[in-house]
Design a protein around this motif. Sequence first.
Motif, short mmCIF file in Angstrom:
data_model
loop_
_atom_site.label_atom_id
_atom_site.label_comp_id
_atom_site.label_asym_id
_atom_site.label_seq_id
_atom_site.Cartn_x
_atom_site.Cartn_y
_atom_site.Cartn_z
N ARG A 79 91.89 60.44 41.03
CA ARG A 79 92.65 60.33 39.90
C ARG A 79 92.18 61.49 38.86
O ARG A 79 91.06 61.91 38.80
CB ARG A 79 92.65 59.01 39.18
N ASP A 80 93.09 62.36 38.30
CA ASP A 80 92.82 63.13 37.22
C ASP A 80 93.94 62.87 36.16
O ASP A 80 94.73 62.09 36.44
CB ASP A 80 92.60 64.75 37.81
N ARG A 81 93.70 63.74 35.09
CA ARG A 81 94.89 63.82 34.05
C ARG A 81 96.54 63.70 34.83
O ARG A 81 97.28 63.20 34.05
CB ARG A 81 94.71 64.85 33.25
N TYR A 82 96.54 64.35 36.00
CA TYR A 82 97.77 64.77 36.27
C TYR A 82 98.44 63.97 37.28
O TYR A 82 99.64 63.80 37.57
CB TYR A 82 97.93 66.10 36.69
N GLY A 83 97.64 63.03 37.70
CA GLY A 83 98.08 62.01 38.80
C GLY A 83 97.00 61.52 39.70
O GLY A 83 95.89 61.52 39.75
N ILE A 84 97.62 60.96 41.00
CA ILE A 84 96.83 60.47 41.93
C ILE A 84 97.09 61.27 43.11
O ILE A 84 98.21 61.13 43.62
CB ILE A 84 96.87 58.98 42.07
N THR A 85 96.08 61.35 43.96
CA THR A 85 96.22 61.77 45.62
C THR A 85 95.45 60.88 46.27
O THR A 85 94.34 60.56 46.09
CB THR A 85 95.96 63.23 45.51
N GLN A 86 95.98 60.44 47.55
CA GLN A 86 95.19 59.74 48.37
C GLN A 86 94.31 60.79 49.19
O GLN A 86 95.00 61.54 49.96
CB GLN A 86 96.23 58.96 49.08
N LEU A 87 93.33 60.20 49.44
CA LEU A 87 92.44 61.07 50.30
C LEU A 87 92.25 60.00 51.59
O LEU A 87 92.21 58.89 51.60
CB LEU A 87 90.82 61.20 49.69
N ILE A 88 91.96 60.64 52.82
CA ILE A 88 91.78 59.77 53.94
C ILE A 88 90.47 60.26 54.77
O ILE A 88 90.29 61.32 54.93
CB ILE A 88 92.98 59.67 54.85
N PHE A 89 89.71 59.44 55.22
CA PHE A 89 88.57 59.78 55.92
C PHE A 89 88.53 58.71 57.30
O PHE A 89 89.05 57.55 57.00
CB PHE A 89 87.21 59.25 55.20
N ASP A 90 88.38 59.28 58.45
CA ASP A 90 88.41 58.53 59.70
C ASP A 90 87.40 58.76 60.89
O ASP A 90 87.06 59.99 60.64
CB ASP A 90 89.88 58.37 60.43
N GLU A 91 87.01 57.76 61.56
CA GLU A 91 86.05 58.20 62.51
C GLU A 91 86.20 59.32 63.44
O GLU A 91 85.41 60.00 63.97
CB GLU A 91 85.79 57.04 63.17
N GLU A 92 87.32 59.42 63.65
CA GLU A 92 87.78 60.41 64.81
C GLU A 92 87.98 61.85 64.23
O GLU A 92 87.36 62.83 64.84
CB GLU A 92 89.18 60.06 65.27
N VAL A 119 88.97 52.28 46.32
CA VAL A 119 88.42 52.62 47.70
C VAL A 119 88.88 51.51 48.56
O VAL A 119 88.58 50.27 48.18
CB VAL A 119 87.00 52.94 47.71
N ARG A 120 89.60 51.70 49.68
CA ARG A 120 89.99 50.73 50.68
C ARG A 120 89.32 51.17 51.90
O ARG A 120 89.63 52.10 52.60
CB ARG A 120 91.57 50.80 50.76
N ASP A 121 88.17 50.28 52.30
CA ASP A 121 87.53 50.77 53.43
C ASP A 121 87.73 49.61 54.52
O ASP A 121 87.52 48.65 54.54
CB ASP A 121 85.92 50.74 52.98
N LYS A 122 88.29 50.16 55.71
CA LYS A 122 88.51 49.38 56.87
C LYS A 122 87.58 49.58 58.05
O LYS A 122 87.66 49.16 59.17
CB LYS A 122 89.77 49.71 57.41
N GLY A 123 86.60 50.16 57.65
CA GLY A 123 85.08 50.61 58.54
C GLY A 123 85.35 51.60 59.40
O GLY A 123 84.76 52.69 59.26
N PHE A 124 86.48 51.89 60.22
CA PHE A 124 86.81 52.89 60.86
C PHE A 124 87.52 53.89 60.05
O PHE A 124 87.71 54.97 60.67
CB PHE A 124 87.46 52.55 62.37
N MET A 125 88.35 53.48 59.20
CA MET A 125 89.00 54.48 58.36
C MET A 125 88.75 53.80 56.66
O MET A 125 88.69 52.78 56.38
CB MET A 125 90.46 54.29 58.55
N VAL A 126 88.76 55.09 55.80
CA VAL A 126 88.51 54.90 54.31
C VAL A 126 89.54 55.66 53.65
O VAL A 126 89.97 56.65 54.10
CB VAL A 126 87.16 55.27 53.96
N TRP A 127 90.25 54.81 52.76
CA TRP A 127 91.26 55.68 51.83
C TRP A 127 90.73 55.52 50.54
O TRP A 127 90.22 54.62 49.92
CB TRP A 127 92.72 54.97 51.80
N VAL A 128 90.99 56.68 49.78
CA VAL A 128 90.32 56.85 48.48
C VAL A 128 91.41 57.18 47.60
O VAL A 128 92.13 58.32 47.76
CB VAL A 128 89.10 57.50 48.33
N ASP A 129 91.86 56.60 46.55
CA ASP A 129 92.77 57.34 45.42
C ASP A 129 91.88 57.94 44.39
O ASP A 129 91.04 57.50 43.69
CB ASP A 129 93.52 56.17 44.85
#
Length: 584
Positions: A40-53, A28-38
Amino acid sequence: MYRSHNCGELNASHINSEVTLAGWVQKVRDKGFMVWVDLRDRYGITQLIFDEERTPKNIMEQAQKLGREFVVQVKGTVIERASKNPNMATGDIEILVSELTLLNGAKLPPFTIEDDTDGGEELRMKYRYLDIRRNPVKNSLIFRHKVTQEVRNYLSKEGFIEVETPYLIKSTPEGARDFVVPSRMNPGQFYALPQSPQTFKQLLMVGGMDKYFQIVKCFRDEDLRADRQPEFTQIDCEMAFVEQEDILNAFEGLTRHLLKEVNGVEIDQFPRMLYDDAMRLYGNDKPDIRFGMQFGELNDVTQHKEFQVFNAAELVVGIAVPSGNAFTRKEIDKLIAWVKRPQIGAMGMVYCRYNEDGSFKSSVDKFYDQEDLAKWAEVTGAKPGDLICILSGDTHKVRTQLSALRMELAEQLGLRKPDEFAPLWVMDFPLLEWDEDTERYHAMHHPFTSPKPGQLELLETDPGAVKANAYDLVLNGNEIGGGSIRIHDKKTQSLMFDYLGFTPEEAKAQFGFLMNAFEYGAPPHGGLAFGLDRLVAILGGQETIRDFIAFPKNNSGRDVMIDAPAAVDDAQLDELSLKLNLNS
C-alpha cells in the motif's frame, strides 16, 4: 530510484513490464508454498506474489518474515492475476517479485490500518500518523486540499490578492478568550494569537488592496465541541468600494463554484431570511432548510383553557413531524425523555396525533377538544398521519429546545441527506446583544460592524433594536461563513466604542491604530470569512471536522499525540519573566 510506479496505477496494459514499487505492507497471506502481500501507498494497493517455483529461495524466506506496516521496496514483473478483484483499481494484475528490500521494520500497530478500524478515537488521535494511512482520513485530507485549491483558483481569477497578516498581535477584550504569548524581549508584556485578521484586513482596504483573501489559521481559547477546535482555518476575505449586495453576489459565486467543482452539484437559489424570521420559524440563526417542520406559535389557540402549563408560558410553540403518527407510544416517550435531558432542559412535551381519518388524539385531551386540536394542526401545518410536538416556556429557551428536537427528529427520519445542499443567507442580525453577567451591551459580531443605514440614531434610544449590516451564509444547518459591512469613519467607530462601554482611553489603547488609519481616507468596505474546516466537512458529507484536519486536538483542547499543552521548565519561565503559582 525507489519506485517506477505507484501502487494504484498498474493495470492490464502493464503486463510483462518490469516495475519497482515501494510502500507499506497492508496484509500478508502465507500458504507456505506461496505468499501474497498487499503493498500500500497513498495511491492504492498492489498485490505481490512470491512462490516456490518462480521466486528465489532467499526472497521467499524474506517474504515469509514480513509483518504489517513493514516498509519495503520490490522489483518484479507485472503478470495477469489468476483470481481478479473487480473492486480494486489494480485488481487485474499482480507483481511476481524478483527482488525484495526491507527499508524499515514496524511494530505491530495498536489498531488495524483498515477503513473499518478497531481503534477508538482517542487511540487513533494518539497515533495520528498511523490513522492518516487509513483511506477515510487520507482521502479527507486530499479532499481538503482540493477544496482549498479551488478556493485559491476562483478568488485569484476574480481579482483577489492573497496577503499574509501577522500571527503575533495585540490582545483585545472583545470576543472569545485570546491565547497569549509572553514576550522575552519585552518583560511583562504579551502578544495574542489572532482570533481573526479583522483589523489587518481593514487596514489593507485603507492601503488600497481592494480585494484581499487569505487562508489563515485563527485561535480561540474557548470550550470545544465536534465542529470546533482551538486553532482553526478561515478563508478570510475583504473588498473595498462595495455594498452588501456586492459581497453576497461575490461569495454566492464562490459557493456555487465549490459545489459544482467539488460535489458536481448545481445550485441556483440562495434564499435570504431575516434573523428575526429564522429565530421565529426555526429557533436558531442557522436553520437547516433541507426539510420542513417550521415552528407554529400556538399561544392564541392554547391559552384559552385551564391547562396551566401553557397558560403560564411566555411561548407555546410546536412542529408537525411528517408521518410521525406512526411513532409508537414507546418512541414518543423516548422523545419526551430526550427533551428532558439536561443538555436540552425542557420540562416535558405535549403531543397530538393527527389520524388518517382526520381525528386527533393528544396527551392533553382532558383540556382540549377536537376543534382546538384542529387549530393546532392548522398553525403547525400538520397533515393527516403527522405528529404535532409542542414545547412551552420562556421564549428564548423554548425556541432553542424545539430547534434541537427538530434536528434530532430530522436525523431519525433521514431528512438530513449529506448529498443534498441547501444554502441560505441569514441577514439583519441585532447589532448589539445584552450580557446579563456584565450588564452591558456587547457587539454580536464585532465592534467594527456597521449598523444598517438609517439606524445609527436608534443607538441613543433603543440600542437592542438596532440591526447590523451583517450576514451569515448557512449551509445544511451550519454557519459556514459570516461577515458585514464595516464602519469606515472615525466618528462612527468612536460612537460604537462608546456604546460598547469603552472609555476614550481604552478605545485608543486597544484600537488607536485603526482609528488613526480612518483619518487617512478609508474607503467603504466589507467582507466575509468562511470557516474552512466546517465547509470542507459539509462538502465531504460529514458533520464533524476532525478527520479533515491533519493533527486535531481532542475535546479538552489537548494534542494527545505530542502531549500538548505541557509544562515548561523554570529556566524558560525565568527568561520570560514569568512565575507560576499553581496553588493560587
